[in-house]
Motif scaffolding. Structure first.
Motif: not given
Length: 146
Positions: A45-49, A101-113, A118-122, A126-129
């Protein structure tokens, strides 16, 4: 580490896709224009990267962690500093986007990731991907192995 059903499903789907694609063949739904111009649609559900904007994010140190994506995953995402870290170069756009998205939202666990995402926007996700997807890949599947 407990995996959520969604994380397990995403991992299983990405492994299934990789297992069905010969290393010298472009996966279904991907084209050479996807790699060079950025991905135009996303199941996340992201905009074009934007590849260039994604490269800037991937190579710029995060203020909170002091790390950039390439510090751990290597140049172009193909030379992780630890063998347990994934290679990102050429990885499916949506796999990277969903993971971030899962790291950002806490649905996937890894302290560094989690702290990296945490502060990445959609748009930034999309750009990193798009950037890592556009890179040459060193990913290989088990096709042809006995």
């Amino acid at each position: 580490m407990t995996k959520t059903p969604l994380a397990i499903a995403l991992l299983a789907a990405s492994l299934a896709l990789a297992a069905c694609t010969p290393a010298d063949e472009t996966p279904a739904g991907h084209s050479s224009t996807d790699r060079t111009e950025g991905h135009s649609s996303s199941s996340a559900g992201l905009p074009p990267g934007n590849v260039e904007a994604g490269e800037k994010i991937a190579t710029t140190k995060n203020f909170e962690t002091g790390q950039a994506c390439v510090d751990c995953h290597g140049p172009s995402g193909n030379a992780p500093i630890d063998p347990t870290y994934p290679k990102l170069g050429g990885q499916y756009h949506d796999y990277i986007a969903h993971s971030l998205q899962m790291y950002r939202d806490g649905d996937r666990q890894n302290p560094l990731m989690a702290s990296q995402a945490r502060k990445l926007t959609d748009q930034q996700i999309a750009n990193v991907a798009a950037y890592f997807h556009s890179q040459p890949t060193k990913l290989r599947d088990l096709h042809g192995l006995d």
